[in-house]
Design a protein around this motif. Sequence first.
Motif, PDB file in Angstrom:
ATOM      1  N   ASN A  71       1.060  -1.179   0.046  1.00 60.02           N
ATOM      2  CA  ASN A  71       0.028   0.107  -0.021  1.00 60.02           C
ATOM      3  C   ASN A  71       0.966   1.076   0.170  1.00 60.02           C
ATOM      4  N   VAL A  72       0.581   2.175  -0.934  1.00 62.47           N
ATOM      5  CA  VAL A  72       1.248   3.492  -1.019  1.00 62.47           C
ATOM      6  C   VAL A  72       0.517   4.459  -0.923  1.00 62.47           C
ATOM      7  N   ILE A  73       0.311   5.105   0.168  1.00 65.74           N
ATOM      8  CA  ILE A  73      -0.613   6.402   0.233  1.00 65.74           C
ATOM      9  C   ILE A  73       0.280   7.458   0.005  1.00 65.74           C
ATOM     10  N   ILE A  74      -0.217   8.365  -0.892  1.00 62.37           N
ATOM     11  CA  ILE A  74       0.523   9.424  -1.573  1.00 62.37           C
ATOM     12  C   ILE A  74      -0.392  10.940  -1.187  1.00 62.37           C
ATOM     13  N   ALA A  75       0.371  11.624  -0.727  1.00 63.31           N
ATOM     14  CA  ALA A  75       0.075  13.010  -0.335  1.00 63.31           C
ATOM     15  C   ALA A  75      -0.653  13.555  -1.614  1.00 63.31           C
ATOM     16  N   PRO A  76      -1.904  14.114  -1.381  1.00 65.87           N
ATOM     17  CA  PRO A  76      -2.566  14.790  -2.371  1.00 65.87           C
ATOM     18  C   PRO A  76      -1.847  15.703  -3.476  1.00 65.87           C
ATOM     19  N   ALA A  77      -0.975  16.499  -2.804  1.00 69.45           N
ATOM     20  CA  ALA A  77      -0.162  17.352  -3.441  1.00 69.45           C
ATOM     21  C   ALA A  77       0.820  16.794  -4.541  1.00 69.45           C
ATOM     22  N   ASP A  78       1.293  15.462  -4.119  1.00 74.57           N
ATOM     23  CA  ASP A  78       2.160  14.872  -4.926  1.00 74.57           C
ATOM     24  C   ASP A  78       1.789  13.812  -5.687  1.00 74.57           C
ATOM     25  N   TYR A  79       0.308  13.461  -5.571  1.00 77.91           N
ATOM     26  CA  TYR A  79      -0.103  12.487  -6.222  1.00 77.91           C
ATOM     27  C   TYR A  79      -0.190  12.426  -8.082  1.00 77.91           C
ATOM     28  N   PRO A  80      -0.612  13.773  -8.473  1.00 75.30           N
ATOM     29  CA  PRO A  80      -0.545  13.808  -9.984  1.00 75.30           C
ATOM     30  C   PRO A  80       1.040  13.725 -10.704  1.00 75.30           C
ATOM     31  N   THR A  81       1.950  14.246 -10.105  1.00 73.75           N
ATOM     32  CA  THR A  81       3.158  14.055 -10.361  1.00 73.75           C
ATOM     33  C   THR A  81       3.846  12.446 -10.470  1.00 73.75           C
TER      34      THR A  81
END
Length: 452
Positions: A71-81
């Motif tokens: 499971n990789v939870i990615i911060a919303p600000a970093d998700y698009p990149t």
Amino acid sequence: MKLKKVMALSLAAMMAMSTAATTVWAENEEETSVTGNEDASQKLVVWTLSNDLVQFAEKYCEDNQDVKIENVIIAPADYPTKIQSAMRGKSKEPDIIVGEPQMLQNMYEAGYFEDLNQAPYNAQDYADDVVDYAWQVGQDADGIQRTISYQITPAGIFYRRDIAKEVFGTDDPEEIGKLFKDYDTIRETGQTLKDAGYKIFASDGEMVYFLSNTAWVEDGNLIVDDTRLDYMDLCVDLYQNDMTAYVDAWSTTWYQAMGGSIPVIDADTSVWDEAAMEEAAQSGDTTAVFAYGLPSWGVLTMRDNVKDLSGSWGVCSGPNYGFGGGTYLGINVMSENKELAWDFVKYCTLTESTLDWWIEKSQGDVVAYKPVLEKHADDENEIYGGEKLYDFFLKQAEGIDYSKVTKYDDVLKKAWQDAITSIKKGEMEKEDAINNFYDVVASTYPELNIER
């Protein structure tokens, strides 16, 4: 996340404004964990935005001992990149990717998700079992199912029952809903509460989920109709006539108001300024907030903050049908584990026993799978005065017209809110603020026709 530059920028903007979730976001750039037996012969990689799917993964691995899930939870600000880089690089991982409604159309157009209508998935076999609007969110422009959600997020008005009885003589949800039936009535309700010593909302932006029943864009044309102008006027009136507590959403004081009185501040006091708020608290002047406008995940947000006011809240309908947020699961079109990935998607979104478990585990999340929603229709939520919230939110969801939703909505809503802010604070005249809004839209979406 469309590969064209403007679409990529638009998705990044939408992600930055991503709706608050029912669960915990990654505090750092990303958080990785592995669920299940380390010696399992099968492995899935899941990229997500919150820890909901970690809990689903734990449950899945309990029932499927030969599978482990990263499971990789990615911060919303970093998700698009991160998603964009992985997909452009034709990465076979992650196997499962997610999106919220405001970003999905661009992701569909970019070709990130597997076609779930084709065999062996045959997702359309489940269409009648999922709440209509949520099923439609998962479809691309050609009607192909790309994602499925385990939850629905229709909006409601969360209100204080004790204040309702004192000021209006009733706390009945149907009767209180009449006090929010349209913008003019909301204005009158706000004045009545002000006269009684209360604030109708924490901030003037509480109606954002009920902004309009019309589309922002039709046939390539930007639509600024009377309902949006009326909404603008309402927000300005609430702010300038001291009907709100001047408390920004997601601030500490915004949460505190769910559990009782908060310090009185004026429009010039920043709720984010700890020293200023401490000084306001020491003055001894307090007020109480009557209502919040929130999607159904607000049930969980408020549950964790109402404290001694547990049982003293209710939920009623707002002036329009609306929704906000929601997590939609899909399969990476380049994954090498598509069969296992589909089993996980189906387990999380279309399996009755799983969703029965999730209702209990989440203590109030509103699932999208109708057989489970209907089975729990008579469940009473004691935090909300014994109200049958699953039944309420299912009815609200049935009123959502998803055909009015466009991929432009979140950016346009943000720009419209910025225009409202400039008016209410006296920084611009209404006409100038609206023209500035048009300028922002024209520069962001040059393909749209704008009639000023």
